[in-house]
Design a protein around this motif. Structure first.
Motif, PDB file in Angstrom:
ATOM      1  N   GLN A  14     -10.973 -16.333   4.062  1.00 27.00           N
ATOM      2  CA  GLN A  14      -9.545 -16.057   3.871  1.00 27.00           C
ATOM      3  C   GLN A  14      -9.072 -16.564   2.508  1.00 27.00           C
ATOM      4  O   GLN A  14      -8.284 -15.899   1.828  1.00 27.00           O
ATOM      5  N   ALA A  15      -9.546 -17.731   2.115  1.00 23.18           N
ATOM      6  CA  ALA A  15      -9.170 -18.279   0.812  1.00 23.18           C
ATOM      7  C   ALA A  15      -9.683 -17.378  -0.310  1.00 23.18           C
ATOM      8  O   ALA A  15      -8.937 -17.011  -1.223  1.00 23.18           O
ATOM      9  N   ARG A  16     -10.944 -16.989  -0.209  1.00 25.01           N
ATOM     10  CA  ARG A  16     -11.541 -16.146  -1.259  1.00 25.01           C
ATOM     11  C   ARG A  16     -10.848 -14.800  -1.393  1.00 25.01           C
ATOM     12  O   ARG A  16     -10.829 -14.219  -2.480  1.00 25.01           O
ATOM     13  N   ALA A  17     -10.288 -14.310  -0.325  1.00 25.29           N
ATOM     14  CA  ALA A  17      -9.612 -13.012  -0.359  1.00 25.29           C
ATOM     15  C   ALA A  17      -8.309 -13.066  -1.156  1.00 25.29           C
ATOM     16  O   ALA A  17      -7.801 -12.026  -1.567  1.00 25.29           O
ATOM     17  N   ARG A  18      -7.786 -14.260  -1.407  1.00 26.01           N
ATOM     18  CA  ARG A  18      -6.479 -14.347  -2.072  1.00 26.01           C
ATOM     19  C   ARG A  18      -6.455 -15.187  -3.346  1.00 26.01           C
ATOM     20  O   ARG A  18      -5.393 -15.439  -3.905  1.00 26.01           O
ATOM     21  N   ILE A  19      -7.629 -15.606  -3.809  1.00 29.44           N
ATOM     22  CA  ILE A  19      -7.668 -16.396  -5.040  1.00 29.44           C
ATOM     23  C   ILE A  19      -8.516 -15.686  -6.087  1.00 29.44           C
ATOM     24  O   ILE A  19      -9.265 -14.762  -5.788  1.00 29.44           O
ATOM     25  N   ALA A  91     -20.136 -27.450  -5.300  1.00 32.35           N
ATOM     26  CA  ALA A  91     -21.562 -27.098  -5.354  1.00 32.35           C
ATOM     27  C   ALA A  91     -21.801 -25.618  -5.094  1.00 32.35           C
ATOM     28  O   ALA A  91     -22.559 -24.968  -5.810  1.00 32.35           O
ATOM     29  N   SER A  92     -21.150 -25.056  -4.072  1.00 31.64           N
ATOM     30  CA  SER A  92     -21.451 -23.669  -3.689  1.00 31.64           C
ATOM     31  C   SER A  92     -20.237 -22.743  -3.656  1.00 31.64           C
ATOM     32  O   SER A  92     -20.371 -21.572  -3.330  1.00 31.64           O
ATOM     33  N   GLY A  93     -19.063 -23.259  -3.967  1.00 31.29           N
ATOM     34  CA  GLY A  93     -17.868 -22.419  -4.001  1.00 31.29           C
ATOM     35  C   GLY A  93     -17.034 -22.463  -2.737  1.00 31.29           C
ATOM     36  O   GLY A  93     -15.998 -21.811  -2.666  1.00 31.29           O
ATOM     37  N   TRP A  94     -17.452 -23.203  -1.745  1.00 31.31           N
ATOM     38  CA  TRP A  94     -16.682 -23.258  -0.498  1.00 31.31           C
ATOM     39  C   TRP A  94     -15.501 -24.221  -0.615  1.00 31.31           C
ATOM     40  O   TRP A  94     -14.359 -23.852  -0.358  1.00 31.31           O
ATOM     41  N   ARG A  95     -15.783 -25.447  -1.018  1.00 33.86           N
ATOM     42  CA  ARG A  95     -14.702 -26.436  -1.148  1.00 33.86           C
ATOM     43  C   ARG A  95     -13.711 -26.023  -2.221  1.00 33.86           C
ATOM     44  O   ARG A  95     -12.498 -26.193  -2.061  1.00 33.86           O
ATOM     45  N   SER A  96     -14.224 -25.472  -3.317  1.00 34.01           N
ATOM     46  CA  SER A  96     -13.312 -25.078  -4.392  1.00 34.01           C
ATOM     47  C   SER A  96     -12.441 -23.899  -3.986  1.00 34.01           C
ATOM     48  O   SER A  96     -11.287 -23.809  -4.402  1.00 34.01           O
ATOM     49  N   ALA A  97     -12.958 -22.992  -3.156  1.00 32.19           N
ATOM     50  CA  ALA A  97     -12.125 -21.884  -2.673  1.00 32.19           C
ATOM     51  C   ALA A  97     -10.971 -22.423  -1.837  1.00 32.19           C
ATOM     52  O   ALA A  97      -9.816 -22.020  -2.023  1.00 32.19           O
ATOM     53  N   THR A 102      -5.180 -23.889  -1.482  1.00 29.93           N
ATOM     54  CA  THR A 102      -4.165 -24.908  -1.204  1.00 29.93           C
ATOM     55  C   THR A 102      -3.283 -25.149  -2.422  1.00 29.93           C
ATOM     56  O   THR A 102      -2.053 -25.231  -2.303  1.00 29.93           O
ATOM     57  N   LEU A 103      -3.906 -25.240  -3.605  1.00 27.60           N
ATOM     58  CA  LEU A 103      -3.129 -25.462  -4.824  1.00 27.60           C
ATOM     59  C   LEU A 103      -2.190 -24.297  -5.102  1.00 27.60           C
ATOM     60  O   LEU A 103      -1.050 -24.494  -5.529  1.00 27.60           O
ATOM     61  N   GLN A 104      -2.649 -23.069  -4.847  1.00 26.33           N
ATOM     62  CA  GLN A 104      -1.766 -21.908  -5.007  1.00 26.33           C
ATOM     63  C   GLN A 104      -0.592 -21.991  -4.046  1.00 26.33           C
ATOM     64  O   GLN A 104       0.533 -21.636  -4.414  1.00 26.33           O
ATOM     65  N   PHE A 108       0.552 -24.197  -7.904  1.00 25.29           N
ATOM     66  CA  PHE A 108      -0.303 -24.543  -9.046  1.00 25.29           C
ATOM     67  C   PHE A 108      -1.285 -23.403  -9.259  1.00 25.29           C
ATOM     68  O   PHE A 108      -2.066 -23.076  -8.371  1.00 25.29           O
ATOM     69  N   ASP A 109      -1.263 -22.808 -10.439  1.00 28.27           N
ATOM     70  CA  ASP A 109      -2.110 -21.654 -10.738  1.00 28.27           C
ATOM     71  C   ASP A 109      -3.506 -22.119 -11.136  1.00 28.27           C
ATOM     72  O   ASP A 109      -3.653 -22.936 -12.048  1.00 28.27           O
ATOM     73  N   ALA A 110      -4.520 -21.600 -10.440  1.00 30.23           N
ATOM     74  CA  ALA A 110      -5.902 -21.973 -10.723  1.00 30.23           C
ATOM     75  C   ALA A 110      -6.847 -20.895 -10.203  1.00 30.23           C
ATOM     76  O   ALA A 110      -6.453 -20.027  -9.425  1.00 30.23           O
ATOM     77  N   ALA A 111      -8.091 -20.977 -10.638  1.00 22.97           N
ATOM     78  CA  ALA A 111      -9.168 -20.107 -10.160  1.00 22.97           C
ATOM     79  C   ALA A 111     -10.323 -21.011  -9.754  1.00 22.97           C
ATOM     80  O   ALA A 111     -10.257 -22.228  -9.920  1.00 22.97           O
ATOM     81  N   HIS A 112     -11.389 -20.388  -9.228  1.00 28.80           N
ATOM     82  CA  HIS A 112     -12.559 -21.202  -8.906  1.00 28.80           C
ATOM     83  C   HIS A 112     -13.834 -20.477  -9.296  1.00 28.80           C
ATOM     84  O   HIS A 112     -13.862 -19.247  -9.445  1.00 28.80           O
ATOM     85  N   LEU A 113     -14.887 -21.265  -9.496  1.00 32.81           N
ATOM     86  CA  LEU A 113     -16.202 -20.750  -9.844  1.00 32.81           C
ATOM     87  C   LEU A 113     -16.850 -20.236  -8.575  1.00 32.81           C
ATOM     88  O   LEU A 113     -17.165 -20.998  -7.666  1.00 32.81           O
ATOM     89  N   LYS A 114     -17.019 -18.918  -8.497  1.00 29.94           N
ATOM     90  CA  LYS A 114     -17.422 -18.241  -7.265  1.00 29.94           C
ATOM     91  C   LYS A 114     -18.669 -18.834  -6.612  1.00 29.94           C
ATOM     92  O   LYS A 114     -18.685 -19.078  -5.412  1.00 29.94           O
TER      93      LYS A 114
END
Length: 135
Positions: A14-19, A91-97, A102-104, A108-114
């Motif tokens: 769900q997070a990945r679908a909107r970031i 490490a794998s993109g799960w926590r950062s997603a 949450t930051l969005q 707070f505008d941000a992206a993550h390393l897939k």
């Protein structure tokens, strides 16, 4: 234990679908951009074990919401420039997603390393290793 309402895997999806997700090769190409802030949310032991992206900011996952919030007593100035592009990674993109979603939500505008740091070095990304020598 009763069944959870939502699994961790579903939350990540769900997070990945909107970031915004950044591919490894694209972030490698942007390294050195003065308007880019790469934020490593991995545990300090992960950084010590596998190294880190040179110039990245270490922001432990458990504190990130407080560090980006200008009204928090824990706010860090590195997160105070809205003109910067912030790219978070784990490490794998799960926590950062989850972090970026949450930051969005906070505004707070941000992206993550897939793919996270897991494929960084294999795709040619530079890695800095902590000095493990003791004086």
């Amino acid at each position: 234990m009763s069944k959870l309402k939502i699994s961790a895997q579903e939350m990540v999806a769900q997070a990945r679908a909107r970031i915004e997700e950044i591919e490894t090769k694209d972030l490698i190409a942007r390294l050195g951009d003065p308007d880019l802030v790469v934020v490593d949310i991995r545990d300090v032991r992960e950084r010590q074990r596998s190294g880190f992206i040179p110039g990245s900011v270490h922001a432990p996952r458990g504190m990130i919401e407080f560090w980006v919030d200008p009204d928090s007593p824990y706010h860090k100035e590195v997160f105070a420039d809205p003109s910067k592009t912030y790219v978070f990674h784990c490490a794998s993109g799960w926590r950062s997603a989850l972090t970026v979603a949450t930051l969005q939500d906070m505004g707070f505008d941000a992206a993550h390393l897939k793919e996270g740091f897991s494929t960084w070095e294999a795709q040619g990304g530079p890695v800095e290793r902590p000095d493990t020598k003791k004086g």
